[in-house]
Design a protein around this motif. Structure first.
Motif, short mmCIF file in Angstrom:
data_model
loop_
_atom_site.label_atom_id
_atom_site.label_comp_id
_atom_site.label_asym_id
_atom_site.label_seq_id
_atom_site.Cartn_x
_atom_site.Cartn_y
_atom_site.Cartn_z
N GLY A 144 55.03 36.52 30.95
CA GLY A 144 54.04 36.32 29.90
C GLY A 144 52.66 36.41 30.51
N LEU A 145 51.67 35.88 29.80
CA LEU A 145 50.29 35.95 30.28
C LEU A 145 50.14 35.27 31.63
CD1 LEU A 145 47.32 36.65 29.90
CD2 LEU A 145 47.07 34.53 28.56
N GLY A 146 50.78 34.12 31.80
CA GLY A 146 50.67 33.39 33.06
C GLY A 146 51.20 34.20 34.23
N GLU A 147 52.34 34.85 34.02
CA GLU A 147 52.93 35.66 35.10
C GLU A 147 52.06 36.88 35.42
OE1 GLU A 147 56.07 33.02 33.74
OE2 GLU A 147 54.68 34.32 32.66
N VAL A 148 51.46 37.48 34.39
CA VAL A 148 50.57 38.62 34.62
C VAL A 148 49.35 38.19 35.43
CG1 VAL A 148 49.04 40.30 33.50
CG2 VAL A 148 51.32 39.86 32.55
N LEU A 149 48.78 37.05 35.07
CA LEU A 149 47.64 36.53 35.82
C LEU A 149 48.02 36.19 37.26
CD1 LEU A 149 46.05 34.20 33.11
CD2 LEU A 149 45.06 36.30 34.03
N ALA A 150 49.23 35.68 37.44
CA ALA A 150 49.70 35.38 38.80
C ALA A 150 49.83 36.66 39.61
CB ALA A 150 51.04 34.65 38.73
N LEU A 151 50.26 37.73 38.99
CA LEU A 151 50.36 39.02 39.68
C LEU A 151 48.98 39.55 40.05
CD1 LEU A 151 52.26 41.20 40.71
CD2 LEU A 151 52.18 42.28 38.45
N VAL A 152 48.01 39.36 39.15
CA VAL A 152 46.62 39.74 39.46
C VAL A 152 46.15 38.96 40.68
CG1 VAL A 152 44.23 39.63 38.65
CG2 VAL A 152 46.04 40.39 37.09
N CYS A 153 46.46 37.67 40.70
CA CYS A 153 46.08 36.82 41.83
C CYS A 153 46.72 37.32 43.12
CB CYS A 153 46.49 35.38 41.55
SG CYS A 153 46.17 34.25 42.91
N ALA A 154 48.02 37.61 43.08
CA ALA A 154 48.73 38.08 44.27
C ALA A 154 48.11 39.38 44.79
CB ALA A 154 50.21 38.30 43.95
N THR A 155 47.74 40.26 43.87
CA THR A 155 47.13 41.53 44.26
C THR A 155 45.77 41.30 44.90
OG1 THR A 155 48.26 42.63 42.42
CG2 THR A 155 46.43 43.80 43.43
N ALA A 156 44.97 40.41 44.30
CA ALA A 156 43.64 40.11 44.84
C ALA A 156 43.74 39.52 46.24
CB ALA A 156 42.90 39.14 43.91
N TYR A 157 44.67 38.58 46.44
CA TYR A 157 44.85 37.98 47.75
C TYR A 157 45.34 39.01 48.77
CZ TYR A 157 44.34 33.23 45.84
OH TYR A 157 43.85 32.08 45.26
N SER A 158 46.18 39.93 48.32
CA SER A 158 46.69 40.98 49.21
C SER A 158 45.57 41.88 49.70
CB SER A 158 47.75 41.82 48.48
OG SER A 158 48.85 41.03 48.11
N PHE A 159 44.71 42.31 48.77
CA PHE A 159 43.57 43.14 49.15
C PHE A 159 42.64 42.37 50.08
CE2 PHE A 159 44.71 46.06 45.71
CZ PHE A 159 44.35 47.29 46.27
N HIS A 160 42.49 41.08 49.84
CA HIS A 160 41.62 40.27 50.70
C HIS A 160 42.13 40.25 52.13
CE1 HIS A 160 40.16 36.49 52.54
NE2 HIS A 160 39.04 36.79 51.91
N ILE A 161 43.44 40.10 52.31
CA ILE A 161 44.03 40.09 53.65
C ILE A 161 43.85 41.44 54.34
CG2 ILE A 161 46.23 40.00 54.91
CD1 ILE A 161 47.15 37.86 52.91
N VAL A 162 44.17 42.52 53.61
CA VAL A 162 44.10 43.86 54.19
C VAL A 162 42.66 44.23 54.53
CG1 VAL A 162 44.50 46.31 53.75
CG2 VAL A 162 46.20 44.63 53.03
N LEU A 163 41.73 43.97 53.62
CA LEU A 163 40.34 44.35 53.84
C LEU A 163 39.69 43.50 54.92
CD1 LEU A 163 39.15 44.98 50.17
CD2 LEU A 163 39.69 46.69 51.92
N THR A 164 40.06 42.22 55.01
CA THR A 164 39.54 41.39 56.10
C THR A 164 39.92 41.98 57.45
OG1 THR A 164 39.65 39.36 54.78
CG2 THR A 164 39.61 39.09 57.16
N ASN A 165 41.18 42.41 57.56
CA ASN A 165 41.66 43.02 58.80
C ASN A 165 40.84 44.25 59.17
OD1 ASN A 165 43.80 45.17 60.06
ND2 ASN A 165 44.12 43.11 60.86
#
Length: 291
Positions: A144-165
């Motif tokens: 639902g909406l909560g799960e979609v938002l959680a996926l957005v969060c996971a994607t944002a955190y993933s990009f943060h890790i990769v770009l920091t590196n």
């Protein structure tokens, strides 16, 4: 400052533990304060401490230092916002599990953007960590909406890790992280003015002070800079695996400090996560020895 990959990995494990220690104090603080109010004061305190410590270095900040810091701050803020609202629209176990799936997203983002090679031991560590995340959260996944938002969060955190590196290889890490924190201070201030129930003036009780000491000082002023330093000498894939230690640390602290119950499944999940970290480290050691 040159650090071996193994030492950087150990350092990253301590960073993940520092982040995990902040879960319980944050939950205490937001019981009497708005989420973005707590975040604002967390990052403002860290900015003040780092500003005093690194004043001489900050005076040499380049355009790239500022630009990279702002970009990282934007990704992290998107993660915080989507995570906050995901918990309002879905079961916490579902949200926590989906956000934890950034451990699986990071390798593919790193490979797509920067051609990072992914070794077999990393895949094994990722699978073990995902199983552990599922068990430790007693997960009930819906969609639902909560799960979609959680996926957005996971994607944002993933990009943060990769770009920091990537960014930390091309700029002054102290300046980059400082402007990342400043970006978060600014965006949290905007969020306080935009969302109902938020206030610049916090309810300064014992729980708020404990939160600021653990999350503001240890989990931000120390851990943010340490993360950037360690990521300069380790891979984004292993960083994501190490960060699955956050819920393990949070669970241990909740059990011993918050008198929270840990089920057999949660203990088994923690074991899978620790095994995933161990496989990742052994694989890295064997690869380095072979080369």
């Amino acid at each position: 400052m040159k650090i071996s990959e193994n030492r950087a990995d150990i350092g990253m494990i301590f960073v993940a533990i520092a982040f995990g220690l902040g879960y319980l104090p944050t939950s205490w603080a937001i019981a009497t304060n708005g989420v973005f109010s707590v975040l604002f004061w967390r990052f403002l305190l860290a900015a003040l401490i780092a500003g005093v410590i690194f004043l001489k270095t900050l005076k040499t900040a380049s355009v790239d230092d500022i630009k990279f810091g702002v970009i990282l701050g934007l990704f992290l803020f998107v993660g915080f916002v989507s995570q906050t609202f995901a918990f309002r629209h879905a079961a916490s176990s579902s949200v926590a599990f989906i956000i934890g799936l950034n451990v699986a997203l990071v390798p593919f983002i790193a490979s797509a953007l920067f051609k990072h090679k992914i070794y077999s031991y990393a895949y094994i560590g990722i699978v073990l960590a995902i199983i552990g995340l599922y068990l430790i959260g007693n997960t009930q996944v819906g969609f639902g909406l909560g799960e979609v938002l959680a996926l957005v969060c996971a994607t944002a955190y993933s990009f943060h890790i990769v770009l920091t590196n990537r960014f930390v290889q091309n700029c002054n890490l102290v300046n980059m992280v400082y402007f990342e924190i400043l970006t978060l201070v600014f965006l949290c201030a905007v969020a306080i003015g935009f969302f109902d129930g938020e206030n610049f003036v916090p309810n300064i009780d014992k729980n708020f002070i404990i939160c600021m000491l653990i999350v503001g000082v240890l989990g931000t002023a120390f851990a943010f800079f340490a993360q950037a330093l360690m990521q300069k000498f380790t891979t984004p894939v292993k960083t994501a695996i190490f960060f699955t230690l956050e819920p393990v640390t949070a669970g241990v602290m909740g059990y011993f400090v918050g008198a929270e119950h840990l089920s057999g499944y949660q203990i088994l999940g923690a074991g899978f996560i620790l095994l995933g970290v161990l496989v990742s480290e052994i694989g890295s050691f064997l690869k380095a020895r072979k080369s």
